[in-house]
Design a protein around this motif. Sequence first.
Motif, short mmCIF file in Angstrom:
data_model
loop_
_atom_site.label_atom_id
_atom_site.label_comp_id
_atom_site.label_asym_id
_atom_site.label_seq_id
_atom_site.Cartn_x
_atom_site.Cartn_y
_atom_site.Cartn_z
N TYR A 1 10.17 29.23 -2.61
CA TYR A 1 11.30 28.83 -3.44
C TYR A 1 11.96 30.03 -4.10
O TYR A 1 13.19 30.06 -4.26
CB TYR A 1 10.83 27.83 -4.50
N ASP B 1 14.03 31.49 -1.42
CA ASP B 1 15.13 30.55 -1.21
C ASP B 1 16.23 30.82 -2.23
O ASP B 1 17.42 30.90 -1.91
CB ASP B 1 14.58 29.13 -1.38
N SER B 2 15.82 30.99 -3.49
CA SER B 2 16.76 31.31 -4.57
C SER B 2 17.45 32.65 -4.32
O SER B 2 18.67 32.78 -4.48
CB SER B 2 16.00 31.36 -5.89
N TRP C 1 12.73 23.41 -0.95
CA TRP C 1 12.19 22.95 -2.24
C TRP C 1 11.49 21.62 -2.11
O TRP C 1 10.38 21.44 -2.61
CB TRP C 1 13.31 22.83 -3.29
N ALA D 1 7.60 21.32 -2.95
CA ALA D 1 7.23 20.52 -4.12
C ALA D 1 6.25 19.42 -3.75
O ALA D 1 5.29 19.15 -4.48
CB ALA D 1 8.49 19.93 -4.75
N GLN E 1 8.95 25.47 -9.95
CA GLN E 1 10.39 25.52 -10.16
C GLN E 1 10.82 26.83 -10.80
O GLN E 1 11.91 27.35 -10.55
CB GLN E 1 10.80 24.34 -11.05
N TRP F 1 12.47 29.85 -8.99
CA TRP F 1 13.90 29.97 -8.76
C TRP F 1 14.49 31.08 -9.62
O TRP F 1 15.32 31.88 -9.15
CB TRP F 1 14.58 28.63 -9.06
#
Length: 431
Positions: free
Chosen positions: A47, A50-51, A144, A148, A168, A171
């Motif tokens: 994640y 990814d961000s 995500w 998750a 989270q 991110w």
Amino acid sequence: MSTTPPPQALTAHPTTTERPADDGALGWFRALGPRGRRAFAGAFGGYALDSYDYFTLPLSMVALAAYFGLDSGQTGLFTTVTLLASGVGGALAGVLADRAGRVRALMITVITYAVFTVACGFAPNFESLLVFRALQGLGFGGEWAVGAILVAEYASAKHRGRTLGAVQSSWAVGWALAAVVYTLVFSFLDDDLAWRVMFWTGALPALLVVWLRRRVQDAPEAIAVREKSRGATSFTAIFKPGLLRTTIFAGLLSTGVQGGYYTLATWVPTYLKSDRGLSVVGTGGYLTFLISGAFLGYLTGGYLTDRLGRRRNIWLFALLSAICILAYANIPDGANTLLLVLGFPLGFCMSAIFSGFGSFLAELYPTAVRGTGQGFTYNAGRAVGAVFPTTVGFLADSWGVGGALVFGALGYALAALALFGLPETRGKELA
């Protein structure tokens, strides 16, 4: 007569001073167990990267607009196609996670967004960049939801909110990394080359896939359910009477929260440079406050979603996020110190609202369709919420970017209303 005490006297009280393994600040992490902690590391890394890949675009937006001669509406379209494609990618990844496994789906999403982020750096024109960005969105949308779910199925009901809140928070880590790289790249390279280099650094996530393949496994319960169903999960199951209401209102909730969030994530860097006239280094400094607030917001929101409940946490931060947007967009000219200070609560509130999403959506669906349900609702909301950044882009030509940002507050109002159609799930065991 012997004075030696009986053996049991030596062990009569030690246990009274010991704390359960899942207590304390890191109790949620210990409670995951070895396999769960590896799953957490994989989801956290996926994640974060990814961000990072997502923010290569907003941070490069001004340079892209100048290079291709784009107006605000066209630059907003980049974000819209990314988020629309992510809706499709997220739904597909969710189905894949139920049919082929969480880890396998996670690896596919990471490879997809890494490959097409790099491809964006080679784009010769606006149209090809738009296509590559849309394809990048397919992987971006799925990561995500799959990560998750993977962690939620290892987490205990007691700590699921803060565990997913910690995932989270990655991110903000990826966002911070992107801001640092942006500051360095744009300080030393000409803008016409710098934006391409930013996209090329998006190859980093591919390294994570090797580690995921060797170290991470699905939760045993998820494997058992998948083997029992033999991968025959139907996408239409989440639209049947028993789950239809949940799917509709969870989608609306996701639309509101992400519409507000992506309005800010997309346009704040441009707002700081165009409306406020900040330099590259100045923009990076202001983003530091925003990102620091976001990181702490994710962790705090994760804690509060376990203490207050999923719905109350979202209601609280929907209200505070709307207030922060209105305040941030209406700071008088010249008051840039106030702009700096308000960046922290803005980042905090708009991130804390997300912390309960991973646990809330996972708890709304049974194991057999958890990937499908969470993947669809989260990313359908992201796709519909994509309208918000584009709307701001077109309004910015007449209202200015700062004035148009207030449109994002409407998203948080929608999220608050959607909660009336969803149950509270705090403490629910996954089945």
